[in-house]
Design an enzyme around this catalytic site. Structure first.
Site, PDB file in Angstrom:
ATOM      1  N   SER A  69       0.799  -1.242   0.000  1.00  0.00           N
ATOM      2  CA  SER A  69       0.000   0.000   0.000  1.00  0.00           C
ATOM      3  C   SER A  69       0.821   1.278   0.000  1.00  0.00           C
ATOM      4  CB  SER A  69      -0.939   0.024   1.206  1.00  0.00           C
ATOM      5  OG  SER A  69      -2.068  -0.733   0.915  1.00  0.00           O
ATOM      6  N   LYS A  72       0.241   3.430  -2.892  1.00  0.00           N
ATOM      7  CA  LYS A  72      -0.970   4.260  -3.002  1.00  0.00           C
ATOM      8  C   LYS A  72      -0.621   5.749  -2.944  1.00  0.00           C
ATOM      9  CE  LYS A  72      -3.905   0.530  -1.400  1.00  0.00           C
ATOM     10  NZ  LYS A  72      -4.380  -0.284  -0.313  1.00  0.00           N
ATOM     11  N   TYR A 194      -3.919  -3.211 -10.316  1.00  0.00           N
ATOM     12  CA  TYR A 194      -3.766  -2.929  -8.880  1.00  0.00           C
ATOM     13  C   TYR A 194      -2.816  -3.937  -8.211  1.00  0.00           C
ATOM     14  CZ  TYR A 194      -4.951  -2.584  -3.928  1.00  0.00           C
ATOM     15  OH  TYR A 194      -4.872  -2.486  -2.566  1.00  0.00           O
ATOM     16  N   TYR A 245      -4.049   3.018   8.007  1.00  0.00           N
ATOM     17  CA  TYR A 245      -5.259   2.216   8.215  1.00  0.00           C
ATOM     18  C   TYR A 245      -6.136   2.852   9.301  1.00  0.00           C
ATOM     19  CZ  TYR A 245      -2.044  -0.864   5.761  1.00  0.00           C
ATOM     20  OH  TYR A 245      -1.141  -1.369   4.882  1.00  0.00           O
ATOM     21  N   VAL A 263       1.199  -3.616   3.939  1.00  0.00           N
ATOM     22  CA  VAL A 263       1.195  -4.889   4.663  1.00  0.00           C
ATOM     23  C   VAL A 263       2.463  -5.715   4.440  1.00  0.00           C
ATOM     24  CG1 VAL A 263      -1.321  -5.056   4.874  1.00  0.00           C
ATOM     25  CG2 VAL A 263      -0.160  -6.088   2.900  1.00  0.00           C
TER      26      VAL A 263
END
Ligand code: GLU
Length: 309
Positions: A69, A72, A194, A245, A263
């Site tokens: 992530s 992102k 993705y 998160y 993660v």
């Protein structure tokens, strides 16, 4: 590149490495992506990149790991850079207070995800990049390569395949948003892009350098503008409020910096105007953040007195 001890924060990194080695509780690697499950929670690396491109670190700071992530942030950067405010038509910028892969909020908020750093929101961003460029993952990889100066940064096809094999939840999120008209590309194509994006492998040194534009008010390593000053502020703000998160409040409390975790056990963090940091240790807490990584960043801001507050 230099090693710790020689850089401005070298002595502090050496101290943090020793303290971190003594941590008993290291968390557990992510196991819902089978290939990540075998990572050793005792691995630890930390790098600091200064705005002039000097980078140094301790431990496994040059060891490539699965960025997940963290990508992102770079996807959102490209979307804002190419498309401006339009990205906010399909995704919000409020903390979700829910796990990164949660479906519940999406239904009562009409298929518009809370922010670009939960999976649903990241899928919207990747979808938009895919529409704009035809190769969202390739573009993100290129940005990481250019800003880090490391042309070897690449996808890890086995990780992408491992995630795709267990991709039901991300598929559910994408299909659900498509039913609200918030996804433009065919869902299988979007998921492939993705998973490829998430599979990018890079080291703490690479990521600390690659995020440098966030400490330089949007200016790339070569001095050109990637983002406006205001857009760089916006990304840092979304990282602070949504980057870790449903533990963003706890992260802000302990670390006091914009940060984004993945993660794979990595976390990037920004001290605007001063430096960018990346830590990696694969053991995660219940919410998906690296246990040793958060502890190390906590110590960094405590020992240096640097934070945005
Ligand atoms: N590829 C992971 C997923 O979509 C990324 C999650 C993360 O790093 O937060 O589940």
């Amino acid at each position: 590149m230099t090693t710790a001890g020689t850089g401005r924060f070298g002595a502090i990194l050496d101290r943090i490495e020793k303290e971190t080695a003594a941590l008993d509780e290291r968390g557990r690697p992510a196991d819902y992506i089978p290939l990540l499950a075998g990572a050793d929670p005792r691995r630890f690396g930390m790098a600091v990149a200064e705005p002039d491109g000097t980078v140094y670190g301790v431990g496994d700071w040059r060891q490539p790991f699965s960025t997940q992530s963290i990508t992102k942030v770079f996807a959102l950067t490209l979307a804002l850079s190419l498309d401006g405010e339009r990205i906010w038509h399909g995704v919000g910028r409020e903390p979700s207070g829910n796990p990164f892969n949660s479906l519940v909020q999406l239904e009562y908020e009409n298929g518009i995800p809370r922010n670009p750093f939960i999976n649903a929101g990241a899928l919207v961003v990747t979808d938009r990049l895919q529409t704009l460029t035809g190769d969202a993952a390739g573009l993100i990889r290129e940005l990481l390569r250019t800003e880090s100066g490391n042309p070897a940064i690449d996808f890890e096809p086995a990780i992408a395949a491992s995630e795709a094999a267990r991709g039901d939840r991300n598929a559910a999120l994408a299909h659900f948003m498509a039913s609200y008209g918030n996804i433009a590309n065919p869902v299988p194509d979007l998921l492939a892009a993705y998973f490829q994006q998430c599979s990018i492998t890079a080291s703490c040194a690479d990521l600390a350098l690659a995020a440098g534009f966030l400490a330089r008010q949007g200016v790339r390593a070569d001095g050109s503008a990637l983002l406006t000053r205001s857009q760089a502020k916006q990304i840092n703000a979304v990282m602070l409020t949504c980057g870790t998160y449903d533990a963003a409040g706890e992260f802000a409390y302990r670390v006091g910096l914009p940060g984004k975790s993945g993660v794979g056990g990595g976390i990037i963090a920004v001290v605007p105007g001063v430096c960018t940091l990346c830590v990696w240790s694969p053991g995660l807490d219940q919410r998906g953040n690296s246990v040793a990584g958060v502890a190390a960043l906590d110590r960094f801001t405590t020992l240096t007195g640097l934070s945005i507050f």
